[in-house]
Design an enzyme around this catalytic site. Structure first.
Site, PDB file in Angstrom:
ATOM      1  CG  ASN A 183      -1.688   1.249   1.431  1.00  0.00           C
ATOM      2  OD1 ASN A 183      -1.790   2.062   0.502  1.00  0.00           O
ATOM      3  ND2 ASN A 183      -2.254   1.436   2.618  1.00  0.00           N
ATOM      4  CE  LYS A 213      -0.098   3.396   4.655  1.00  0.00           C
ATOM      5  NZ  LYS A 213      -0.010   3.555   6.118  1.00  0.00           N
ATOM      6  CG  HIS A 231      -5.815   2.170   4.945  1.00  0.00           C
ATOM      7  ND1 HIS A 231      -5.394   3.143   5.831  1.00  0.00           N
ATOM      8  CD2 HIS A 231      -4.820   1.264   4.876  1.00  0.00           C
ATOM      9  CE1 HIS A 231      -4.185   2.827   6.256  1.00  0.00           C
ATOM     10  NE2 HIS A 231      -3.812   1.692   5.700  1.00  0.00           N
ATOM     11  CD  GLU A 262      -2.839   5.755   6.531  1.00  0.00           C
ATOM     12  OE1 GLU A 262      -2.806   5.823   5.289  1.00  0.00           O
ATOM     13  OE2 GLU A 262      -1.913   5.245   7.204  1.00  0.00           O
ATOM     14  CD  GLU A 287      -3.504  -2.251   7.269  1.00  0.00           C
ATOM     15  OE1 GLU A 287      -2.375  -2.479   6.833  1.00  0.00           O
ATOM     16  OE2 GLU A 287      -4.150  -1.228   6.974  1.00  0.00           O
ATOM     17  N   GLY A 327       2.468   2.381  10.673  1.00  0.00           N
ATOM     18  CA  GLY A 327       3.443   3.453  10.512  1.00  0.00           C
ATOM     19  C   GLY A 327       4.159   3.838  11.796  1.00  0.00           C
ATOM     20  CB  SER A 374       5.096  -1.683  12.079  1.00  0.00           C
ATOM     21  OG  SER A 374       4.692  -0.358  12.352  1.00  0.00           O
ATOM     22  N   GLY A 420       4.917   1.366   4.602  1.00  0.00           N
ATOM     23  CA  GLY A 420       6.259   1.934   4.449  1.00  0.00           C
ATOM     24  C   GLY A 420       7.268   1.009   3.797  1.00  0.00           C
TER      25      GLY A 420
END
Ligand code: PGA
Length: 255
Positions: free
Chosen positions: A9, A11, A94, A96, A166, A172, A213, A235
């Site tokens: 992902n 982002k 998601h 976010e 998640e 993150g 993570s 990430g």
């Protein structure tokens, strides 16, 4: 047997030029890992370029969001049929998007139905916040998200989904969940809720990823858990060693 699935992902990262360079550098390595599904989820702007770059591979492509409507006056939104021309997967719900853009289980439910109607494969995200985790509400929150997101779907539709667990506090932050903790939420709460809504066969058929993570150094522990079928990686999917991460995941599941 559930086929493992690793998804990146990205982002809101990488321009078309950056995405093209990056995918050229990982395409061969990622393409060679055949025992797991591999999916890249760039921003909408990268989909067309990556579709061409990946056309000769079996690496999947996904979007990070989608509207449920067929089209019309929805400024800034993307319709299912538009994605269907470009990719096979779509990340929905998601955390976010839930936290920053007001997405609800009801909206995610509509999006899942629209995606399935257009032959897109949703990666449906669920997960509790840190406050909910601290308050011991993980089961209630995640169970509620599963019920809300899957409402009205047939057992057959649910069996074909990918769900990503998640925990928001792990995204993150470098503070991943423990494999045992994540595996328990996935096995008991996510598969448990699906077994209550449908049946045990459906609960055992759905693929469930862990996200939060995940990196090359911890992916094996997650993949070793029997209830965890892969990872949704943020990430660490933007770095060249994403190929190593996917290879380690594949080797762990294969052994
Ligand atoms: P992270 O993000 O791997 O950077 O923690 C995961 C995600 O948000 O999907």
């Amino acid at each position: 047997m559930r086929r493992p699935i690793l998804a990146g992902n990205w982002k809101m990262n990488l321009t078309i030029a950056e995405a093209t360079d990056f995918v050229r550098s990982i395409r061969r390595g990622l393409g060679a890992i055949k025992s797991v599904d591999r999916v890249l989820c760039p921003p909408f702007t990268g989909l067309a370029a990556l579709k061409d770059l990946l056309s000769a591979t079996d690496i999947g492509l996904g979007a990070q969001n989608m509207h449920w409507e067929e089209g019309g006056a929805y400024t800034g939104e993307i319709a299912p049929a538009m994605l269907k021309e470009l990719c096979q997967y779509v990340i929905l719900g998601h955390s976010e998007r839930r936290a920053m853009f007001g997405e609800t289980d009801e909206g995610v439910n509509r999006k899942i139905k629209a995606a399935l109607a257009h032959g897109l494969l949703p990666i449906v995200c669920v997960g509790e916040t840190e406050a909910e985790y601290d308050a011991g509400q993980t089961e209630k929150v995640v169970g509620g998200q599963v019920r809300g997101c899957l409402a009205g779907l047939t057992a057959e539709q649910v069996a074909g989904l990918v769900i990503a667990y998640e925990p928001v506090w792990a995204i993150g932050t470098g503070k991943a969940a423990t494999p045992a903790g994540a595996g328990a939420v996935i096995g008991l709460t996510i598969r448990g809720t699906i077994a209550e809504m449908y049946d045990e066969a459906t609960a055992q058929a759905v693929r469930v990823q862990y996200g939060g993570s995940v990196k090359p150094s911890n992916v094996a522990e997650f993949m070793a858990h029997p209830d965890i079928d892969g990872a949704l990686v943020g990430g660490a999917s933007l770095k060249p060693d994403f190929v190593d991460l996917v290879r380690i995941a594949a080797e762990t599941k294969g052994s």
